[in-house]
Design an enzyme around this catalytic site. Structure first.
Site, short mmCIF file in Angstrom:
data_model
loop_
_atom_site.label_atom_id
_atom_site.label_comp_id
_atom_site.label_asym_id
_atom_site.label_seq_id
_atom_site.Cartn_x
_atom_site.Cartn_y
_atom_site.Cartn_z
N CYS A 75 0.78 -1.28 0.04
CA CYS A 75 -0.01 0.11 0.06
C CYS A 75 0.92 1.15 0.13
O CYS A 75 0.77 2.06 -0.89
CB CYS A 75 -1.07 -0.17 1.10
SG CYS A 75 -0.32 0.01 2.67
N HIS B 35 -2.49 1.57 6.66
CA HIS B 35 -2.70 1.35 5.35
C HIS B 35 -3.03 2.84 4.81
O HIS B 35 -3.18 3.77 5.51
CB HIS B 35 -3.97 0.53 5.42
CG HIS B 35 -4.54 0.22 3.83
ND1 HIS B 35 -3.92 -0.67 3.21
CD2 HIS B 35 -5.18 0.64 3.03
CE1 HIS B 35 -4.29 -0.92 2.03
NE2 HIS B 35 -5.11 0.11 1.86
N HIS C 253 -5.73 2.12 -4.48
CA HIS C 253 -4.94 1.44 -3.34
C HIS C 253 -4.46 0.33 -3.71
O HIS C 253 -5.28 -0.55 -4.48
CB HIS C 253 -5.56 1.50 -1.91
CG HIS C 253 -6.53 0.32 -1.65
ND1 HIS C 253 -6.94 -0.04 -0.56
CD2 HIS C 253 -7.53 -0.02 -2.44
CE1 HIS C 253 -8.00 -0.76 -0.75
NE2 HIS C 253 -8.33 -0.80 -2.06
#
Length: 352
Positions: A268, A316, A328
């Site tokens: 990520c 994240h 993402h």
């Protein structure tokens, strides 16, 4: 002498008792099996949804470990650079100090060769007083120069000792960070291995169905966020952000891989790092550090290119692209994709 034996039981009675005991044991075992919630036969075959729930949790844990691994790896890289620089400074400082000591040795030799008799007696005995006075003046200058060199030598020696201590400390930190890197990598691999083992309890068809359902659910969330009319035409705040958005969009469909920062696979924070690098901007490597890479803004003011950081531990991150949507890298086994910005708990929105 009388013996004390038990009277013999008839064969039929013994057989009846044996059968009754066996039946009681069998009934007790069956009851225990029904009462025990940890039946291994049941526990080894969880349902699809149970597998999905456990795998999702393991992926979340693995992502947290991945960000820690990314941070440790970046620290190892920085420590290597710092240690190499300090070692180079130590080597240069040692060479400079050696040259100064050689100069000091030459000055001391010159004084020794000209010394041995008191200056007044040398003047009286000299056949060339004027020449002697010139030489004496030169020696005074040499003495002053020697004092300056001695002071500089002491200063250089202290600086060299400090650099040596700093280099030793960096090398010690580097060794610790290397051990941490191995530990963090093993942590990621252990959690991903458990997730794979759980997925292996499903058939190929079941795994494909879960993957398809997950992708379909993401598309539905994006459609709900955009109202089904696609991404908004909201412009990026500047040309750099526009370039970063174009790079992230170009990575759609790329696989997730822990520790990867492009150009063919990403985790990520690696996707954010790589996309912004294409715009000439070097972000920190981890999502936690990226949370401090710019100015915090509310989601209502988000523009394409802004970073959206998720969860309380900020493990994240995605890139806002407009219309309440982010790009993402979701988790292992999934590919870079669009997602609703509000699917996960938002910790921060950052304008780079």
């Amino acid at each position: 002498m009388a013996t004390h034996r038990r009277p013999r039981q008839p064969r039929l009675a013994r057989a009846t008792l044996t059968a009754a005991a066996a039946t009681a044991v069998a009934l007790g075992a069956a009851a225990a099996a029904q009462a025990s919630p940890a039946d291994p036969a049941v526990a080894s075959h969880p349902s699809e949804q149970e597998v999905k729930q456990q795998v999702d949790e393991l992926y979340a844990q693995a992502e947290t470990a991945t960000e820690r691994y990314d941070g440790t790896r970046e620290r190892v890289r920085q420590l290597r650079v710092e240690a190499a620089s300090l070692q180079d400074q130590v080597a240069r400082g040692r060479d400079a100090l050696n040259r100064m000591l050689e100069d000091l040795s030459e000055i001391a030799g010159a004084q020794y060769r000209s010394g041995g008799i008191a200056p007044t007696m040398q003047l009286m005995l000299s056949s060339d007083p004027d020449g002697y006075l010139d030489r004496a003046t030169a020696l005074d200058r040499l003495a002053a120069q020697q004092a300056d060199v001695l002071h500089e030598v002491a200063t250089k020696q202290r600086a060299l000792d400090q650099r040596r201590a700093e280099a030793a400390a960096r090398l010690a930190d580097l060794e610790t960070a290397r051990h941490d890197l191995v530990r963090d990598k093993q942590d990621v691999q252990r959690r991903l291995g458990r997730a794979r083992a759980l997925l292996d309890t499903l058939t190929g068809g079941q795994r494909a169905r879960l993957t398809a359902e997950d992708a379909r659910a993401a598309r539905q969330r994006v459609n709900a966020a955009t109202g089904g009319v696609g991404l908004s035409s909201l412009p990026a705040p500047d040309a750099r952000a526009a370039t970063a958005v174009a790079a992230a969009t170009g990575a759609l469909g790329s696989p997730y891989f822990y520790g990867a920062a492009g150009p063919y696979s990403f985790d990520c924070s690696g996707l954010m790092y790589w996309a912004w690098r294409q715009a000439g901007v070097t972000l920190p490597r981890t999502s936690q550090a990226q949370a401090g890479a710019g100015r915090r803004i509310p989601l209502s003011e988000a523009r394409p290119g802004d970073l959206v950081i998720y969860y309380g531990d900020m493990h994240h991150v995605g890139m806002y692209v407009g219309g309440g949507t982010i790009i993402h890298a979701p988790y292992p086994g999934a590919r870079v994709r669009y997602e609703s910005a509000r699917t996960m708990p938002i910790a921060a929105v950052v304008r780079v």
